[in-house]
Write a protein that holds these residues in place. Structure first.
Motif, short mmCIF file in Angstrom:
data_model
loop_
_atom_site.label_atom_id
_atom_site.label_comp_id
_atom_site.label_asym_id
_atom_site.label_seq_id
_atom_site.Cartn_x
_atom_site.Cartn_y
_atom_site.Cartn_z
N ALA A 4 25.09 14.22 -21.29
CA ALA A 4 26.05 13.24 -20.81
C ALA A 4 25.97 12.02 -21.72
O ALA A 4 24.89 11.65 -22.17
CB ALA A 4 25.71 12.84 -19.37
N LYS A 5 27.11 11.43 -22.00
CA LYS A 5 27.12 10.23 -22.83
C LYS A 5 26.89 9.01 -21.96
O LYS A 5 27.34 8.94 -20.82
CB LYS A 5 28.45 10.09 -23.57
CG LYS A 5 28.59 11.08 -24.68
CD LYS A 5 29.73 10.67 -25.59
CE LYS A 5 29.76 11.60 -26.76
NZ LYS A 5 29.69 10.91 -28.01
N LEU A 6 26.18 8.05 -22.53
CA LEU A 6 25.90 6.78 -21.86
C LEU A 6 26.27 5.68 -22.82
O LEU A 6 25.82 5.67 -23.97
CB LEU A 6 24.40 6.70 -21.50
CG LEU A 6 23.90 5.43 -20.85
CD1 LEU A 6 24.51 5.28 -19.46
CD2 LEU A 6 22.39 5.48 -20.74
N SER A 7 27.09 4.75 -22.38
CA SER A 7 27.52 3.65 -23.25
C SER A 7 27.03 2.34 -22.64
O SER A 7 27.23 2.09 -21.45
CB SER A 7 29.05 3.64 -23.34
OG SER A 7 29.49 2.56 -24.12
N ILE A 8 26.35 1.54 -23.45
CA ILE A 8 25.87 0.24 -22.97
C ILE A 8 26.29 -0.84 -23.95
O ILE A 8 26.54 -0.58 -25.12
CB ILE A 8 24.33 0.22 -22.80
CG1 ILE A 8 23.62 0.47 -24.13
CG2 ILE A 8 23.89 1.23 -21.77
CD1 ILE A 8 22.14 0.22 -24.09
N ARG A 9 26.35 -2.06 -23.48
CA ARG A 9 26.65 -3.21 -24.32
C ARG A 9 25.38 -4.04 -24.44
O ARG A 9 24.67 -4.24 -23.46
CB ARG A 9 27.75 -4.05 -23.71
CG ARG A 9 29.07 -3.34 -23.57
CD ARG A 9 30.14 -4.32 -23.06
NE ARG A 9 31.30 -3.65 -22.54
CZ ARG A 9 32.24 -3.05 -23.26
NH1 ARG A 9 32.13 -3.03 -24.56
NH2 ARG A 9 33.27 -2.49 -22.68
N LEU A 14 19.65 -7.96 -30.86
CA LEU A 14 18.68 -7.22 -30.05
C LEU A 14 18.69 -5.74 -30.43
O LEU A 14 17.64 -5.11 -30.58
CB LEU A 14 18.98 -7.39 -28.57
CG LEU A 14 18.13 -6.58 -27.60
CD1 LEU A 14 16.65 -6.97 -27.73
CD2 LEU A 14 18.62 -6.79 -26.18
N LYS A 15 19.89 -5.19 -30.62
CA LYS A 15 20.00 -3.78 -31.01
C LYS A 15 19.30 -3.53 -32.34
O LYS A 15 18.55 -2.56 -32.49
CB LYS A 15 21.46 -3.37 -31.11
CG LYS A 15 21.64 -1.92 -31.53
CD LYS A 15 23.10 -1.56 -31.72
CE LYS A 15 23.22 -0.13 -32.24
NZ LYS A 15 24.58 0.18 -32.67
N GLU A 16 19.52 -4.41 -33.31
CA GLU A 16 18.90 -4.25 -34.62
C GLU A 16 17.37 -4.32 -34.52
O GLU A 16 16.66 -3.51 -35.11
CB GLU A 16 19.41 -5.33 -35.57
CG GLU A 16 18.88 -5.21 -36.98
CD GLU A 16 19.42 -6.28 -37.90
OE1 GLU A 16 18.64 -6.78 -38.72
OE2 GLU A 16 20.62 -6.61 -37.78
N GLN A 17 16.87 -5.29 -33.75
CA GLN A 17 15.42 -5.42 -33.59
C GLN A 17 14.84 -4.19 -32.90
O GLN A 17 13.76 -3.70 -33.28
CB GLN A 17 15.10 -6.68 -32.78
CG GLN A 17 15.36 -7.96 -33.52
CD GLN A 17 15.13 -9.18 -32.65
OE1 GLN A 17 14.72 -9.09 -31.49
NE2 GLN A 17 15.41 -10.36 -33.19
N ALA A 18 15.54 -3.69 -31.89
CA ALA A 18 15.07 -2.50 -31.17
C ALA A 18 15.08 -1.28 -32.10
O ALA A 18 14.12 -0.49 -32.10
CB ALA A 18 15.94 -2.24 -29.95
#
Length: 84
Positions: A4-9, A14-18
């Motif tokens: 199943a696809k999950l889309s988050i904002r 933060l995304k780059e650091q993660a």
């Protein structure tokens, strides 16, 4: 197993650091999110304890982790500074 696809904002920084962190650990964000979800289901709770922290405590921890702030040679020096 189907997926199943999950889309988050999230914040791009933060995304780059993660991504950098998880890459160092040998996996990607998708794997990290799946670990979080599996642990949450297993524990029937969040896998950490959310809390509201005093901004002074946050700053003190940041300073300690960065090696900033005052340092004391002895407990008596610390106590003298606390009494001042």
């Amino acid at each position: 197993m189907s997926e199943a696809k999950l889309s988050i904002r999230t914040d791009p920084n933060l995304k780059e650091q993660a991504q950098e962190l998880f890459n160092q650990m040998g996996f990607d964000i998708s794997t990290a999110v799946n670990i979080f979800l599996r642990q949450s289901v297993h524990d029937q709770a969040l896998p950490f304890r959310p809390s509201v922290e005093d901004p002074d405590s946050i700053e003190a921890r940041r300073q300690a982790e960065a090696g900033e702030g005052k340092r004391y040679v002895s407990v008596s020096d610390l106590m003298a500074d606390l009494d001042a």
